[in-house]
Enzyme design. Structure first.
Site, PDB file in Angstrom:
ATOM      1  N   GLY A  11      32.614  45.440  20.159  1.00 47.77           N
ATOM      2  CA  GLY A  11      32.201  44.772  18.925  1.00 47.77           C
ATOM      3  C   GLY A  11      33.110  45.105  17.746  1.00 47.77           C
ATOM      4  N   LYS A 105      22.058  43.174  15.354  1.00 45.16           N
ATOM      5  CA  LYS A 105      22.226  43.678  13.982  1.00 45.16           C
ATOM      6  C   LYS A 105      21.992  42.675  12.855  1.00 45.16           C
ATOM      7  CE  LYS A 105      26.917  42.272  13.444  1.00 45.16           C
ATOM      8  NZ  LYS A 105      28.177  42.438  12.809  1.00 45.16           N
ATOM      9  N   SER A 145      22.343  52.902   9.651  1.00 41.74           N
ATOM     10  CA  SER A 145      22.698  51.939   8.605  1.00 41.74           C
ATOM     11  C   SER A 145      22.045  52.321   7.288  1.00 41.74           C
ATOM     12  CB  SER A 145      22.188  50.561   9.035  1.00 41.74           C
ATOM     13  OG  SER A 145      22.238  49.653   7.956  1.00 41.74           O
ATOM     14  N   TYR A 169      15.067  44.683  11.870  1.00 40.56           N
ATOM     15  CA  TYR A 169      16.321  45.357  12.227  1.00 40.56           C
ATOM     16  C   TYR A 169      16.364  46.767  11.632  1.00 40.56           C
ATOM     17  CZ  TYR A 169      21.143  46.835  11.660  1.00 40.56           C
ATOM     18  OH  TYR A 169      22.287  47.590  11.647  1.00 40.56           O
ATOM     19  N   LYS A 173      16.493  50.760  13.326  1.00 41.96           N
ATOM     20  CA  LYS A 173      17.444  51.844  13.019  1.00 41.96           C
ATOM     21  C   LYS A 173      16.679  53.103  12.587  1.00 41.96           C
ATOM     22  CE  LYS A 173      20.917  49.980  14.274  1.00 41.96           C
ATOM     23  NZ  LYS A 173      22.058  50.452  15.017  1.00 41.96           N
ATOM     24  N   TYR A 197      25.951  53.809   8.085  1.00 43.86           N
ATOM     25  CA  TYR A 197      27.070  53.042   7.541  1.00 43.86           C
ATOM     26  C   TYR A 197      26.610  52.268   6.316  1.00 43.86           C
ATOM     27  CZ  TYR A 197      28.505  53.119  12.566  1.00 43.86           C
ATOM     28  OH  TYR A 197      28.803  53.452  13.863  1.00 43.86           O
TER      29      TYR A 197
END
Ligand code: NAD
Ligand code: WQD
Length: 369
Positions: A11, A105, A145, A169, A173, A197
């Site tokens: 990815g 994602k 994230s 989503y 996480k 991130y």
């Protein structure tokens, strides 16, 4: 040489992580991917960059390590991971650590097909953790994230901010982080680092690898770069709200060059064996979470201007209403990662825009023309 298993290595972020790991010349890499949102070409190109950048005095082992082992497989298949671990068991290049990048994602899509999101992002992680325990592979680096912070109370956001994800989503996480921490608490041989991130941007400067989303990009930067090569110009660029409490009224994000972000995984690999990184924690498990950002907020209009400079496209835009779920500002406090991982982003906004445009202009149709 030790081997790192990287599910999701084909990815956007994964391909840059695989490259950064290979460029250390200390590890071999095996990728697991089902190419749900990626192409095998990305892996071939990572191998090429790794070979092209070999130092003149590279050893044969380092040359051989540019070849990436690829297992086409799905996280949801319980055997995928155990087969991968047993394939190298007892060899010199036994799997030493896992960097889990694979996931679904897209925030909007996650509300439409939540079962798929929980299946891949949660059940896939359970499969991995179980297989790691059985194979006694004790080191995990996890792609988390900034979305786990939901609408944060303080900017810049420290890691101690409450986790309060606001989408399916985001909750996958957040739950994944909790699950990994619980496993580290129960099985004290485990060590794990979650990397939260912020907004990854740009591409490797070669222009050989980059982001290639399926269909019209929902995210700002891939949309801007694709508009510059002539796609999606009708009905034009729409800026989602200019009435936020930010300097120019548009949302602020902490964009970070994807090569810096990828390098953070090497920092994490280096840190994961250090007992000092896991001392004096509130719980007994060896689990840590770090922000990967630059600590510099950029608005939507700042990003349009940066892309205008490198592409020459004017980006006529109209302001429309706010996008549901957007938060005004997501800027990282990056000091913990700097202090404990030695991580510091080197690239600025202009380099992100330059490298994004370099990738897009060389690959106007992405990997699959
Ligand atoms: P991506 O879609 O480009 O990469 C994910 C990879 O996982 C793809 O190669 C895809 O084919 C693979 N994959 C998906 N489902 C799979 C399955 N069931 N089995 C095997 N492989 C599967 O996404 P990305 O932007 O590179 O994101 C990588 C990671 O970083 C994800 O975990 C994502 O949640 C996280 N993240 C991304 C961003 C971002 O803005 N891109 C920000 C924060 C966190
Ligand atoms: C940035 C800004 C938009 C498109 C998302 C996920 C997040 C993380 C990274 C994975 C926002 C505005 C966008 C457009 C616009 N992913 N925008 N017009 O929302 O910060 O983060 O990707 O973990 O979870 O939510 O990124 O690029 O979508 O948006 O005005 O056509 O650009 O409204 O203010 P975001 P983005």
């Amino acid at each position: 040489m030790k081997r790192i298993l990287i599910p999701g290595g084909a990815g956007y972020i994964g391909s840059h992580v695989v490259l950064s790991v290979l460029l250390t010349r200390r590890y071999k890499v095996t990728v697991i991917d089902n190419y749900h949102n990626s192409f095998p070409t990305a892996i071939e190109r990572v191998e090429k960059i790794a070979r092209d950048e070999l130092p003149a005095d590279a050893t044969q082992e380092q040359k051989d390590a540019c070849k990436i082992d690829v297992i086409k497989g799905d996280l949801r298949d319980r055997d995928t991971f155990s087969k991968a671990f047993s394939q190298y068991k007892g060899q010199k290049d036994e799997i030493y650590a896992v960097i889990l990048v694979a996931a679904l994602k897209a925030v909007g899509e996650s509300g439409e097909i939540p079962i798929d999101y929980y299946d891949v992002n949660i059940c896939g992680l359970v499969n991995l953790l179980r297989a790691m325990k059985e194979a006694q592979v004790w080191r995990l680096i996890y792609s988390s994230s900034a979305t786990v912070y939901g609408t944060p109370k303080t900017i810049p956001i420290p890691e101690t901010s409450p986790l309060q994800a606001e989408s399916v989503y985001g909750r996958t996480k957040q739950m994944s982080e909790i699950m990994i921490k619980d496993v580290c608490d129960a099985h004290t041989d485990f060590r794990a680092i979650s990397l939260r991130y912020f907004n990854p941007a740009g591409a490797h400067p070669s222009g050989l690898i980059g982001e290639d989303p399926v269909g019209k990009p929902g995210n700002l930067l891939p949309l801007l770069s694709q508009m510059a090569v002539g796609k999606y110009r009708d009905p034009g660029l729409r800026v989602n709200g200019n009435d936020y409490p930010t300097p120019d009224g548009t949302c602020v994000r902490d964009y970070i060059h994807v090569m810096d972000l990828a390098g953070g995984h090497v920092n994490a690999l280096d840190a994961i064996d250090s007992d000092a990184r896991f001392q004096n924690l509130p719980s007994r498990g060896k689990y840590r979470a770090f922000n990967l950002g630059r600590g510099q907020g950029m608005s939507v209009l700042n990003m349009i201007e940066a892309m205008r400079k490198v592409t020459g496209w004017a980006y006529p835009y109209e302001i429309i209403g706010r996008r549901p779920g957007d938060v005004p500002d997501l800027t990282a406090d990056p000091t913990l990662a700097e202090k404990e991982l030695g991580f510091k982003a080197k690239h600025g906004l202009d380099e992100m825009a330059r490298d994004l445009w370099n990738w897009q202009s060389k690959n106007p149709k992405g990997y699959n023309p």
